[in-house]
Design a protein around this motif. Sequence first.
Motif, mmCIF file in Angstrom:
data_model
loop_
_atom_site.group_PDB
_atom_site.id
_atom_site.type_symbol
_atom_site.label_atom_id
_atom_site.label_comp_id
_atom_site.label_asym_id
_atom_site.label_seq_id
_atom_site.Cartn_x
_atom_site.Cartn_y
_atom_site.Cartn_z
ATOM 1 N N ASP A 1 -3.860 -53.540 20.885
ATOM 2 C CA ASP A 1 -3.771 -54.997 20.867
ATOM 3 C C ASP A 1 -2.476 -55.462 20.208
ATOM 4 O O ASP A 1 -1.840 -56.427 20.665
ATOM 5 C CB ASP A 1 -4.954 -55.601 20.104
ATOM 6 C CG ASP A 1 -6.251 -55.491 20.883
ATOM 7 O OD1 ASP A 1 -6.193 -55.238 22.105
ATOM 8 O OD2 ASP A 1 -7.325 -55.648 20.269
ATOM 9 N N ASP A 2 -2.086 -54.788 19.165
ATOM 10 C CA ASP A 2 -0.869 -55.148 18.427
ATOM 11 C C ASP A 2 0.051 -53.933 18.382
ATOM 12 O O ASP A 2 -0.259 -52.938 17.717
ATOM 13 C CB ASP A 2 -1.226 -55.582 16.999
ATOM 14 C CG ASP A 2 -0.020 -56.094 16.223
ATOM 15 O OD1 ASP A 2 1.120 -55.907 16.692
ATOM 16 O OD2 ASP A 2 -0.236 -56.674 15.141
ATOM 17 N N ASN A 54 -7.773 -51.416 20.237
ATOM 18 C CA ASN A 54 -7.492 -52.370 21.322
ATOM 19 C C ASN A 54 -8.745 -53.034 21.895
ATOM 20 O O ASN A 54 -8.902 -53.111 23.117
ATOM 21 C CB ASN A 54 -6.716 -51.680 22.442
ATOM 22 C CG ASN A 54 -7.500 -50.539 23.086
ATOM 23 O OD1 ASN A 54 -8.472 -50.050 22.532
ATOM 24 N ND2 ASN A 54 -7.064 -50.138 24.272
ATOM 25 N N PRO A 55 -9.656 -53.501 21.064
ATOM 26 C CA PRO A 55 -10.847 -54.146 21.627
ATOM 27 C C PRO A 55 -10.532 -55.353 22.500
ATOM 28 O O PRO A 55 -11.204 -55.592 23.504
ATOM 29 C CB PRO A 55 -11.650 -54.540 20.382
ATOM 30 C CG PRO A 55 -10.656 -54.582 19.261
ATOM 31 C CD PRO A 55 -9.667 -53.503 19.594
ATOM 32 N N ARG A 56 -9.524 -56.120 22.130
ATOM 33 C CA ARG A 56 -9.170 -57.290 22.932
ATOM 34 C C ARG A 56 -8.638 -56.882 24.305
ATOM 35 O O ARG A 56 -9.018 -57.455 25.330
ATOM 36 C CB ARG A 56 -8.140 -58.146 22.191
ATOM 37 C CG ARG A 56 -7.843 -59.476 22.869
ATOM 38 C CD ARG A 56 -6.951 -60.379 22.021
ATOM 39 N NE ARG A 56 -5.603 -59.841 21.870
ATOM 40 C CZ ARG A 56 -5.096 -59.372 20.728
ATOM 41 N NH1 ARG A 56 -5.857 -59.348 19.623
ATOM 42 N NH2 ARG A 56 -3.866 -58.910 20.644
ATOM 43 N N ASN A 57 -7.775 -55.888 24.315
ATOM 44 C CA ASN A 57 -7.230 -55.425 25.593
ATOM 45 C C ASN A 57 -8.299 -54.759 26.451
ATOM 46 O O ASN A 57 -8.303 -54.904 27.680
ATOM 47 C CB ASN A 57 -6.073 -54.445 25.359
ATOM 48 C CG ASN A 57 -4.776 -55.153 25.025
ATOM 49 O OD1 ASN A 57 -4.651 -56.368 25.209
ATOM 50 N ND2 ASN A 57 -3.800 -54.404 24.519
ATOM 51 N N SER A 111 -11.450 -55.539 26.512
ATOM 52 C CA SER A 111 -12.263 -56.616 27.071
ATOM 53 C C SER A 111 -11.567 -57.282 28.242
ATOM 54 O O SER A 111 -12.176 -57.570 29.280
ATOM 55 C CB SER A 111 -12.571 -57.643 25.977
ATOM 56 O OG SER A 111 -13.374 -58.694 26.493
ATOM 57 N N ALA A 112 -10.244 -57.523 28.102
ATOM 58 C CA ALA A 112 -9.473 -58.133 29.193
ATOM 59 C C ALA A 112 -9.432 -57.201 30.396
ATOM 60 O O ALA A 112 -9.536 -57.645 31.552
ATOM 61 C CB ALA A 112 -8.061 -58.458 28.710
ATOM 62 N N THR A 159 -12.735 -57.307 32.333
ATOM 63 C CA THR A 159 -12.840 -58.520 33.159
ATOM 64 C C THR A 159 -12.022 -58.378 34.446
ATOM 65 O O THR A 159 -12.490 -58.719 35.541
ATOM 66 C CB THR A 159 -12.355 -59.748 32.370
ATOM 67 O OG1 THR A 159 -13.167 -59.906 31.197
ATOM 68 C CG2 THR A 159 -12.450 -61.011 33.214
#
Length: 332
Positions: A271-272, A280-283, A285-286, A289
Amino acid sequence: MTVRSRTPEQVDVAMRMVEEAQGTPVEKAEMLMEIAMSLQQKPKEASDIEAAVTLYETALGLEVKDLPLLSARIRARMATALMIIPSEDTLPLERARDELETALGTLTAEGSDEEIAEAEMNLGLVLQNLAPFHKARIQDSISAYQRALRTFDKKAHPKEFAILQNNLATAFLSIPFTDEKAKMREALAVQAFEEGLSVVTLIDHPSEYAMLQNNLGNALQYVSSSHRVENGFRALDAYDEALKVRERRNAPGEYANTIANKANCLANLPDDPEEPDKGNPRNLSAAWTLYGEARDIFRQLGDLQKAEAVGEALRELEEDLPSVPLKANGAH
């Protein structure tokens, strides 16, 4: 609404023209070639392409053997139709190769530089598509592209130059990474994509621009490098550029390909980039999707093979995202 094929009417008209017209064999052959090209350019179904091949063959039979340049031009155009015939085997591609090689024997001596370069570009593509089946050498494909670039340079022919750079790059990347030159070929591929992008723009050449950006993203994502994270974020930028053209409403298949590529890239990036240890939980999740959307589109388009491949990527990703409400978001 079912679209009725134009093929029977156009073929009947063409054949009647040959039988009834008072023109010379050359005039009839040229008219048949024009009709075949119109069928080929906007086919409604596979039979349109097959009919175009039939018309090219009819044109060749109209006593044009004594006119080698016209015969070569017909063969070169017929090859472009053979290249796009849906087939479970390589026979149409092999025939396209033979027609192009025969045509080039005459075009090289009597044709224009642009005709020769176009035939070389098409020959390169045919050989590249035959190479995985061991029916051609990828090195011969690369040589054909390089010969075409002698004429299709970036100043006079930017669109063709960009397509050739794209084809060269994909040819480099298709060679198995089994020797010491593998990294050099990867670098050449990235360089070729960037060369192509140096001459096409989002406004003037949107299709070529999107193709090159998407393929550059793929190359950056998989290239062997110590700068994996940096290349990954460069790849994301490239995919976002491609998506400025490839929208779901006007190019669903290409859009789905690109968002699936982007999803794969996101799933492998922190993520960062400054703090990769945070994960990278945000990435993820994206990526989940995007994979879900791509799979749904492929299903709608009837491309079950790609739908299954993306579905497999989704299933693997779900193991890393146990807390995401999958069913609520429509992945199942």
